[in-house]
Design a protein around this motif. Structure first.
Motif, short mmCIF file in Angstrom:
data_model
loop_
_atom_site.label_atom_id
_atom_site.label_comp_id
_atom_site.label_asym_id
_atom_site.label_seq_id
_atom_site.Cartn_x
_atom_site.Cartn_y
_atom_site.Cartn_z
N GLY A 194 8.68 12.40 7.05
CA GLY A 194 7.61 13.35 7.31
C GLY A 194 6.22 12.77 7.18
O GLY A 194 5.23 13.50 7.29
N CYS A 195 6.11 11.45 6.96
CA CYS A 195 4.79 10.82 6.89
C CYS A 195 4.16 10.83 8.28
O CYS A 195 4.83 10.57 9.27
CB CYS A 195 4.92 9.37 6.39
SG CYS A 195 5.61 9.20 4.74
N ARG A 196 2.87 11.11 8.33
CA ARG A 196 2.17 11.17 9.61
C ARG A 196 0.86 10.37 9.61
O ARG A 196 0.33 10.04 10.66
CB ARG A 196 1.86 12.63 9.97
CG ARG A 196 3.12 13.48 10.22
CD ARG A 196 3.89 12.96 11.42
NE ARG A 196 5.12 13.72 11.68
CZ ARG A 196 6.33 13.36 11.26
NH1 ARG A 196 6.48 12.26 10.52
NH2 ARG A 196 7.39 14.09 11.55
N ARG A 197 0.34 10.04 8.44
CA ARG A 197 -0.90 9.24 8.35
C ARG A 197 -0.51 7.92 7.67
O ARG A 197 -0.65 7.78 6.46
CB ARG A 197 -1.96 10.01 7.57
CG ARG A 197 -2.34 11.33 8.24
CD ARG A 197 -3.32 12.15 7.42
NE ARG A 197 -2.81 12.49 6.10
CZ ARG A 197 -1.96 13.49 5.86
NH1 ARG A 197 -1.53 14.25 6.86
NH2 ARG A 197 -1.54 13.74 4.63
N ILE A 198 -0.02 7.02 8.50
CA ILE A 198 0.63 5.82 7.99
C ILE A 198 -0.22 4.58 8.27
O ILE A 198 -0.67 4.37 9.40
CB ILE A 198 2.03 5.65 8.63
CG1 ILE A 198 2.88 6.90 8.38
CG2 ILE A 198 2.72 4.40 8.08
CD1 ILE A 198 4.20 6.89 9.13
N GLY A 199 -0.43 3.78 7.25
CA GLY A 199 -1.13 2.51 7.41
C GLY A 199 -0.21 1.35 7.09
O GLY A 199 0.91 1.53 6.59
N THR A 200 -0.66 0.14 7.36
CA THR A 200 0.15 -1.05 7.07
C THR A 200 -0.68 -2.17 6.47
O THR A 200 -1.84 -2.37 6.85
CB THR A 200 0.87 -1.55 8.35
OG1 THR A 200 1.70 -2.66 8.01
CG2 THR A 200 -0.11 -1.96 9.44
N VAL A 201 -0.08 -2.87 5.53
CA VAL A 201 -0.65 -4.09 4.97
C VAL A 201 0.13 -5.26 5.59
O VAL A 201 1.33 -5.40 5.36
CB VAL A 201 -0.52 -4.12 3.43
CG1 VAL A 201 -1.03 -5.46 2.88
CG2 VAL A 201 -1.27 -2.96 2.80
N THR A 202 -0.54 -6.05 6.39
CA THR A 202 0.13 -7.16 7.07
C THR A 202 0.11 -8.42 6.23
O THR A 202 -0.65 -8.54 5.27
CB THR A 202 -0.55 -7.48 8.41
OG1 THR A 202 -1.78 -8.19 8.16
CG2 THR A 202 -0.84 -6.22 9.21
N GLY A 203 0.95 -9.37 6.61
CA GLY A 203 0.81 -10.71 6.09
C GLY A 203 -0.30 -11.43 6.84
O GLY A 203 -0.96 -10.85 7.71
N PRO A 204 -0.56 -12.69 6.51
CA PRO A 204 -1.60 -13.45 7.21
C PRO A 204 -1.28 -13.52 8.71
O PRO A 204 -0.18 -13.95 9.08
CB PRO A 204 -1.57 -14.82 6.55
CG PRO A 204 -0.25 -14.89 5.85
CD PRO A 204 0.13 -13.50 5.49
N LEU A 205 -2.23 -13.12 9.54
CA LEU A 205 -1.94 -12.95 10.95
C LEU A 205 -1.95 -14.25 11.75
O LEU A 205 -1.78 -14.23 12.97
CB LEU A 205 -2.91 -11.93 11.56
CG LEU A 205 -2.69 -10.50 11.04
CD1 LEU A 205 -3.72 -9.54 11.60
CD2 LEU A 205 -1.27 -10.02 11.34
N ALA A 260 4.18 -2.28 3.88
CA ALA A 260 3.65 -3.59 3.49
C ALA A 260 4.61 -4.67 3.96
O ALA A 260 5.83 -4.54 3.81
CB ALA A 260 3.46 -3.67 1.98
N ALA A 261 4.07 -5.75 4.51
CA ALA A 261 4.89 -6.75 5.20
C ALA A 261 5.64 -7.69 4.27
O ALA A 261 6.34 -8.59 4.73
CB ALA A 261 4.03 -7.55 6.17
N ASN A 262 5.49 -7.55 2.95
CA ASN A 262 6.46 -8.15 2.03
C ASN A 262 6.43 -7.37 0.71
O ASN A 262 5.55 -6.53 0.47
CB ASN A 262 6.24 -9.66 1.83
CG ASN A 262 5.19 -10.01 0.79
OD1 ASN A 262 4.32 -9.21 0.47
ND2 ASN A 262 5.28 -11.21 0.25
N ASP A 263 7.41 -7.65 -0.14
CA ASP A 263 7.58 -6.84 -1.35
C ASP A 263 6.46 -7.06 -2.36
O ASP A 263 6.09 -6.12 -3.08
CB ASP A 263 8.93 -7.16 -2.00
CG ASP A 263 10.11 -6.68 -1.17
OD1 ASP A 263 9.91 -5.77 -0.34
OD2 ASP A 263 11.22 -7.22 -1.35
N LEU A 264 5.95 -8.28 -2.48
CA LEU A 264 4.87 -8.52 -3.43
C LEU A 264 3.64 -7.68 -3.08
O LEU A 264 3.00 -7.09 -3.96
CB LEU A 264 4.50 -10.01 -3.45
CG LEU A 264 5.46 -10.93 -4.21
CD1 LEU A 264 5.04 -12.39 -4.02
CD2 LEU A 264 5.47 -10.58 -5.70
N MET A 265 3.31 -7.62 -1.79
CA MET A 265 2.16 -6.81 -1.38
C MET A 265 2.46 -5.32 -1.56
O MET A 265 1.58 -4.54 -1.93
CB MET A 265 1.77 -7.12 0.06
CG MET A 265 1.27 -8.54 0.26
SD MET A 265 0.53 -8.83 1.89
CE MET A 265 1.91 -8.47 2.98
#
Length: 346
Positions: A194-205, A260-265
Protein backbone atom coordinates in the motif's frame (compact mmCIF):
# COMPACT_ATOMS: atom_id res chain seq x y z
CA UNK A 1 61.29 -45.36 15.93
CA UNK A 2 58.85 -43.24 13.90
CA UNK A 3 57.11 -44.84 10.96
CA UNK A 4 58.31 -43.64 7.56
CA UNK A 5 55.85 -41.60 5.53
CA UNK A 6 53.89 -43.66 3.00
CA UNK A 7 55.17 -43.49 -0.56
CA UNK A 8 53.68 -43.60 -4.04
CA UNK A 9 54.71 -47.29 -4.18
CA UNK A 10 52.73 -47.98 -0.99
CA UNK A 11 49.62 -46.47 -2.56
CA UNK A 12 50.13 -48.44 -5.78
CA UNK A 13 50.48 -51.72 -3.85
CA UNK A 14 47.39 -50.94 -1.74
CA UNK A 15 45.32 -50.07 -4.84
CA UNK A 16 46.67 -52.94 -6.98
CA UNK A 17 47.75 -50.62 -9.78
CA UNK A 18 51.02 -49.31 -11.17
CA UNK A 19 52.97 -46.42 -9.70
CA UNK A 20 52.40 -44.52 -12.97
CA UNK A 21 48.62 -44.87 -12.61
CA UNK A 22 48.72 -43.49 -9.07
CA UNK A 23 50.82 -40.55 -10.31
CA UNK A 24 48.33 -39.82 -13.09
CA UNK A 25 45.40 -39.79 -10.65
CA UNK A 26 47.20 -37.51 -8.20
CA UNK A 27 48.20 -35.10 -10.96
CA UNK A 28 44.68 -34.86 -12.36
CA UNK A 29 45.28 -36.53 -15.72
CA UNK A 30 41.81 -36.89 -17.21
CA UNK A 31 42.11 -40.14 -19.21
CA UNK A 32 42.01 -42.44 -16.16
CA UNK A 33 38.98 -44.69 -15.69
CA UNK A 34 36.70 -43.22 -12.95
CA UNK A 35 36.59 -46.55 -11.14
CA UNK A 36 40.37 -46.71 -10.99
CA UNK A 37 40.49 -43.10 -9.80
CA UNK A 38 38.18 -43.98 -6.91
CA UNK A 39 40.24 -47.05 -6.02
CA UNK A 40 43.40 -44.95 -5.91
CA UNK A 41 41.74 -42.24 -3.79
CA UNK A 42 40.62 -44.84 -1.25
CA UNK A 43 44.11 -46.29 -1.16
CA UNK A 44 45.50 -42.81 -0.50
CA UNK A 45 43.09 -42.43 2.43
CA UNK A 46 43.98 -45.84 3.88
CA UNK A 47 47.73 -45.33 3.61
CA UNK A 48 47.70 -41.69 4.65
CA UNK A 49 49.83 -40.72 1.67
CA UNK A 50 50.36 -36.97 1.23
CA UNK A 51 51.70 -35.78 -2.15
CA UNK A 52 54.79 -33.61 -2.10
CA UNK A 53 53.38 -30.28 -3.19
CA UNK A 54 56.67 -28.91 -4.46
CA UNK A 55 57.29 -31.97 -6.62
CA UNK A 56 53.70 -32.03 -7.79
CA UNK A 57 53.85 -28.38 -8.86
CA UNK A 58 56.86 -29.20 -11.05
CA UNK A 59 54.77 -31.80 -12.86
CA UNK A 60 51.46 -29.96 -13.09
CA UNK A 61 52.93 -26.44 -13.30
CA UNK A 62 50.23 -25.38 -10.84
CA UNK A 63 50.74 -23.71 -7.49
CA UNK A 64 47.28 -24.78 -6.21
CA UNK A 65 46.86 -21.11 -5.24
CA UNK A 66 44.52 -18.53 -6.77
CA UNK A 67 44.67 -14.79 -6.22
CA UNK A 68 41.54 -13.25 -4.72
CA UNK A 69 42.00 -9.68 -5.88
CA UNK A 70 40.13 -6.66 -4.55
CA UNK A 71 40.74 -4.16 -7.31
CA UNK A 72 40.04 -0.48 -7.89
CA UNK A 73 41.37 2.41 -9.95
CA UNK A 74 43.66 5.38 -9.71
CA UNK A 75 46.87 6.31 -7.94
CA UNK A 76 46.38 5.12 -4.36
CA UNK A 77 48.73 6.32 -1.60
CA UNK A 78 49.39 4.01 1.34
CA UNK A 79 46.91 5.66 3.72
CA UNK A 80 44.12 5.39 1.15
CA UNK A 81 45.06 1.76 0.47
CA UNK A 82 44.78 1.02 4.19
CA UNK A 83 41.39 2.74 4.32
CA UNK A 84 40.20 0.61 1.40
CA UNK A 85 41.36 -2.56 3.16
CA UNK A 86 39.57 -1.54 6.35
CA UNK A 87 36.35 -0.81 4.45
CA UNK A 88 36.51 -4.13 2.61
CA UNK A 89 36.93 -6.18 5.80
CA UNK A 90 34.09 -4.27 7.49
CA UNK A 91 31.69 -5.01 4.62
CA UNK A 92 29.65 -8.20 5.12
CA UNK A 93 29.51 -8.62 1.33
CA UNK A 94 33.23 -9.33 1.07
CA UNK A 95 33.13 -11.83 3.92
CA UNK A 96 30.46 -13.75 2.03
CA UNK A 97 32.61 -13.73 -1.12
CA UNK A 98 35.55 -15.17 0.82
CA UNK A 99 33.30 -17.83 2.38
CA UNK A 100 32.04 -18.96 -1.01
CA UNK A 101 35.51 -19.01 -2.57
CA UNK A 102 37.09 -20.94 0.31
CA UNK A 103 34.15 -23.36 0.37
CA UNK A 104 34.96 -24.35 -3.22
CA UNK A 105 38.76 -24.31 -2.97
CA UNK A 106 39.35 -26.11 0.33
CA UNK A 107 38.04 -29.58 -0.63
CA UNK A 108 40.24 -29.39 -3.72
CA UNK A 109 43.41 -28.55 -1.76
CA UNK A 110 43.50 -25.12 -3.38
CA UNK A 111 44.20 -21.94 -1.47
CA UNK A 112 43.28 -18.25 -1.90
CA UNK A 113 45.91 -15.50 -1.83
CA UNK A 114 44.33 -12.15 -0.92
CA UNK A 115 45.71 -9.23 -2.92
CA UNK A 116 44.76 -5.56 -3.25
CA UNK A 117 45.17 -3.84 -6.61
CA UNK A 118 44.39 -0.19 -6.00
CA UNK A 119 47.30 1.40 -7.87
CA UNK A 120 49.42 0.85 -10.99
CA UNK A 121 52.17 -0.74 -8.86
CA UNK A 122 49.87 -3.22 -7.17
CA UNK A 123 48.21 -4.10 -10.47
CA UNK A 124 51.63 -4.80 -11.97
CA UNK A 125 52.39 -7.03 -8.97
CA UNK A 126 49.24 -9.07 -9.59
CA UNK A 127 50.20 -9.57 -13.24
CA UNK A 128 53.78 -10.47 -12.29
CA UNK A 129 52.68 -13.02 -9.69
CA UNK A 130 50.35 -14.68 -12.18
CA UNK A 131 52.98 -14.77 -14.94
CA UNK A 132 55.58 -16.23 -12.56
CA UNK A 133 53.21 -18.91 -11.30
CA UNK A 134 52.80 -17.66 -7.73
CA UNK A 135 49.08 -18.05 -8.38
CA UNK A 136 47.34 -20.03 -11.11
CA UNK A 137 44.66 -17.43 -11.83
CA UNK A 138 42.73 -14.49 -10.41
CA UNK A 139 39.28 -14.01 -8.91
CA UNK A 140 38.60 -10.29 -9.22
CA UNK A 141 36.19 -8.22 -7.15
CA UNK A 142 36.25 -4.68 -8.55
CA UNK A 143 35.40 -1.70 -6.34
CA UNK A 144 35.47 0.95 -9.07
CA UNK A 145 33.79 1.28 -12.45
CA UNK A 146 37.00 2.44 -14.14
CA UNK A 147 39.07 -0.46 -12.85
CA UNK A 148 41.69 -1.24 -15.54
CA UNK A 149 42.71 -4.64 -14.12
CA UNK A 150 40.18 -6.82 -16.02
CA UNK A 151 41.40 -5.48 -19.37
CA UNK A 152 45.04 -5.95 -18.33
CA UNK A 153 44.37 -9.57 -17.39
CA UNK A 154 42.52 -10.23 -20.63
CA UNK A 155 45.26 -8.61 -22.74
CA UNK A 156 47.88 -10.72 -20.97
CA UNK A 157 45.92 -13.92 -21.61
CA UNK A 158 45.91 -14.80 -17.90
CA UNK A 159 43.15 -16.94 -16.34
CA UNK A 160 40.71 -14.70 -14.48
CA UNK A 161 37.04 -14.56 -13.52
CA UNK A 162 35.16 -11.48 -12.36
CA UNK A 163 32.50 -11.02 -9.71
CA UNK A 164 29.94 -8.82 -11.53
CA UNK A 165 29.69 -7.74 -15.15
CA UNK A 166 32.53 -5.39 -16.05
CA UNK A 167 31.63 -1.82 -17.01
CA UNK A 168 33.64 -2.15 -20.22
CA UNK A 169 33.25 -5.47 -22.07
CA UNK A 170 36.31 -7.72 -21.81
CA UNK A 171 36.71 -11.38 -22.89
CA UNK A 172 36.67 -12.76 -19.34
CA UNK A 173 34.14 -14.97 -17.58
CA UNK A 174 32.02 -13.45 -14.84
CA UNK A 175 29.22 -14.20 -12.40
CA UNK A 176 26.50 -11.69 -11.66
CA UNK A 177 22.95 -11.21 -10.41
CA UNK A 178 19.82 -10.17 -12.31
CA UNK A 179 19.87 -6.84 -10.45
CA UNK A 180 16.94 -5.29 -12.31
CA UNK A 181 14.74 -8.24 -11.43
CA UNK A 182 15.72 -7.89 -7.78
CA UNK A 183 14.84 -4.21 -7.68
CA UNK A 184 11.55 -5.00 -9.38
CA UNK A 185 10.75 -7.45 -6.56
CA UNK A 186 11.35 -4.65 -4.05
CA UNK A 187 9.06 -2.23 -5.92
CA UNK A 188 6.27 -4.77 -6.24
CA UNK A 189 6.46 -5.61 -2.54
CA UNK A 190 6.29 -1.98 -1.40
CA UNK A 191 3.35 -1.29 -3.72
CA UNK A 192 1.56 -4.43 -2.53
CA UNK A 193 1.86 -3.13 1.05
CA UNK A 194 0.00 0.00 0.00
CA UNK A 195 3.00 2.34 -0.17
CA UNK A 196 2.47 5.14 -2.69
CA UNK A 197 5.13 7.78 -1.88
CA UNK A 198 8.24 5.69 -2.39
CA UNK A 199 11.84 6.86 -2.61
CA UNK A 200 15.09 5.00 -3.17
CA UNK A 201 18.65 5.18 -1.86
CA UNK A 202 20.94 4.03 -4.66
CA UNK A 203 24.46 2.73 -4.58
CA UNK A 204 27.22 4.73 -6.30
CA UNK A 205 25.91 5.35 -9.80
CA UNK A 206 29.27 4.75 -11.47
CA UNK A 207 28.80 1.06 -10.55
CA UNK A 208 26.84 -1.06 -13.02
CA UNK A 209 24.93 -2.95 -10.31
CA UNK A 210 23.72 0.32 -8.78
CA UNK A 211 22.50 1.60 -12.11
CA UNK A 212 20.75 -1.69 -12.85
CA UNK A 213 18.98 -1.70 -9.49
CA UNK A 214 17.82 1.88 -9.97
CA UNK A 215 16.66 1.17 -13.53
CA UNK A 216 14.76 -1.94 -12.48
CA UNK A 217 13.05 -0.12 -9.61
CA UNK A 218 12.07 2.86 -11.75
CA UNK A 219 10.79 0.66 -14.58
CA UNK A 220 8.49 -1.31 -12.29
CA UNK A 221 7.21 1.83 -10.59
CA UNK A 222 6.50 3.37 -14.01
CA UNK A 223 4.64 0.27 -15.17
CA UNK A 224 2.48 0.58 -12.09
CA UNK A 225 1.68 4.24 -12.77
CA UNK A 226 4.38 6.04 -10.75
CA UNK A 227 6.62 7.89 -13.21
CA UNK A 228 8.66 9.78 -10.60
CA UNK A 229 10.76 8.21 -7.84
CA UNK A 230 12.74 10.45 -5.45
CA UNK A 231 16.41 9.39 -5.45
CA UNK A 232 19.34 9.93 -3.11
CA UNK A 233 22.73 8.45 -4.00
CA UNK A 234 24.66 6.49 -1.39
CA UNK A 235 27.92 4.58 -1.35
CA UNK A 236 26.96 1.09 -0.11
CA UNK A 237 28.04 2.03 3.45
CA UNK A 238 26.09 2.59 6.66
CA UNK A 239 27.17 6.23 6.86
CA UNK A 240 26.09 6.92 3.28
CA UNK A 241 22.70 5.39 4.08
CA UNK A 242 22.33 7.74 7.03
CA UNK A 243 23.17 10.76 4.88
CA UNK A 244 21.02 9.75 1.90
CA UNK A 245 17.96 9.00 4.06
CA UNK A 246 18.35 12.38 5.77
CA UNK A 247 18.36 14.06 2.37
CA UNK A 248 15.29 12.12 1.23
CA UNK A 249 13.33 13.04 4.35
CA UNK A 250 14.29 16.70 4.07
CA UNK A 251 13.07 16.91 0.49
CA UNK A 252 10.18 14.41 0.76
CA UNK A 253 8.92 14.30 4.36
CA UNK A 254 5.77 12.38 3.39
CA UNK A 255 7.57 9.22 2.18
CA UNK A 256 5.87 5.98 3.16
CA UNK A 257 8.25 3.54 1.48
CA UNK A 258 12.00 3.29 0.81
CA UNK A 259 14.08 0.89 -1.26
CA UNK A 260 17.78 0.95 -0.36
CA UNK A 261 20.19 -0.69 -2.81
CA UNK A 262 22.01 -2.64 -0.10
CA UNK A 263 21.37 -3.72 3.48
CA UNK A 264 23.94 -1.44 5.13
CA UNK A 265 22.27 1.62 3.60
CA UNK A 266 18.83 0.25 4.53
CA UNK A 267 20.05 -0.14 8.10
CA UNK A 268 21.15 3.50 8.05
CA UNK A 269 17.77 4.51 6.62
CA UNK A 270 15.94 2.74 9.45
CA UNK A 271 18.11 4.52 12.01
CA UNK A 272 17.36 7.96 10.55
CA UNK A 273 13.65 7.19 10.36
CA UNK A 274 13.62 6.23 14.05
CA UNK A 275 15.48 9.41 14.95
CA UNK A 276 12.76 11.40 13.13
CA UNK A 277 9.98 9.61 14.96
CA UNK A 278 8.94 7.45 12.00
CA UNK A 279 7.96 3.88 12.82
CA UNK A 280 9.26 1.13 10.55
CA UNK A 281 7.22 -0.35 8.91
CA UNK A 282 4.03 1.31 10.24
CA UNK A 283 4.88 4.80 8.95
CA UNK A 284 7.61 3.98 6.42
CA UNK A 285 8.32 0.54 4.99
CA UNK A 286 11.97 -0.23 4.14
CA UNK A 287 13.36 -2.87 1.78
CA UNK A 288 17.09 -3.58 1.45
CA UNK A 289 19.20 -5.62 -0.96
CA UNK A 290 21.69 -8.50 -0.45
CA UNK A 291 20.29 -10.42 2.56
CA UNK A 292 23.57 -9.92 4.41
CA UNK A 293 24.23 -10.07 8.17
CA UNK A 294 23.18 -6.41 8.33
CA UNK A 295 19.64 -7.47 7.44
CA UNK A 296 19.43 -9.52 10.63
CA UNK A 297 21.11 -7.01 12.96
CA UNK A 298 18.97 -4.13 11.71
CA UNK A 299 16.14 -2.86 13.92
CA UNK A 300 13.67 -4.12 12.81
CA UNK A 301 15.08 -7.06 10.80
CA UNK A 302 15.09 -6.16 7.14
CA UNK A 303 12.89 -7.31 4.36
CA UNK A 304 15.45 -7.58 1.58
CA UNK A 305 16.28 -8.94 -1.84
CA UNK A 306 18.59 -11.92 -1.47
CA UNK A 307 21.75 -12.01 -3.54
CA UNK A 308 23.22 -15.53 -3.15
CA UNK A 309 26.78 -14.22 -2.76
CA UNK A 310 28.28 -17.42 -1.37
CA UNK A 311 26.89 -19.49 -4.26
CA UNK A 312 28.01 -16.87 -6.77
CA UNK A 313 31.54 -16.78 -5.32
CA UNK A 314 31.78 -20.58 -5.37
CA UNK A 315 30.65 -20.57 -9.01
CA UNK A 316 33.29 -17.93 -9.76
CA UNK A 317 35.98 -20.15 -8.23
CA UNK A 318 34.72 -23.17 -10.18
CA UNK A 319 34.82 -21.23 -13.45
CA UNK A 320 38.40 -20.20 -12.75
CA UNK A 321 39.38 -23.76 -11.88
CA UNK A 322 37.91 -24.95 -15.18
CA UNK A 323 39.78 -22.26 -17.12
CA UNK A 324 43.05 -23.15 -15.38
CA UNK A 325 42.62 -26.87 -16.11
CA UNK A 326 41.64 -26.19 -19.72
CA UNK A 327 38.18 -27.71 -19.28
CA UNK A 328 36.67 -24.36 -20.29
CA UNK A 329 38.39 -22.30 -22.97
CA UNK A 330 35.84 -19.62 -23.87
CA UNK A 331 34.55 -16.82 -21.61
CA UNK A 332 31.14 -17.42 -20.11
CA UNK A 333 28.67 -15.64 -17.85
CA UNK A 334 26.55 -17.05 -15.03
CA UNK A 335 23.60 -14.88 -13.97
CA UNK A 336 21.87 -15.75 -10.71
CA UNK A 337 18.25 -15.00 -9.81
CA UNK A 338 17.35 -12.82 -6.81
CA UNK A 339 14.73 -13.71 -4.19
CA UNK A 340 12.61 -11.54 -1.89
CA UNK A 341 13.07 -12.35 1.82
CA UNK A 342 10.24 -10.88 3.89
CA UNK A 343 10.95 -9.88 7.51
CA UNK A 344 9.69 -7.05 9.72
CA UNK A 345 10.75 -3.82 7.98
CA UNK A 346 8.24 -4.09 5.12
Amino acid sequence: MSREAPTLEDVAQEAGVSRATVSRVINGVRNVDPGIQETVRRAIERTGYAPNKAARSLVTRRSQTVALVVSGAGETPEEVHNAVATRVFADPFFGRVVSGVVGYLRPRSMHPLLMFAESPDTRRQVLTDLRQGSADGALVVSTHADDPLPALLADAGLPAVLFARPTRPVPLSYVDLAHRDGASLAAEHLLARGCRRIGTVTGPLDVAASRDRLAGFRATMARRGYPYVPVAEGGFTLDSGLAAMSDLLTEHPDLDGVFAANDLMAQGACQILREHGRRVPDDVAVVGFDDSSAALTCRPPLTTVRQPVEEMAAAMAQLLDEHIRGVRTEPTSLIFDPELVVRDSA
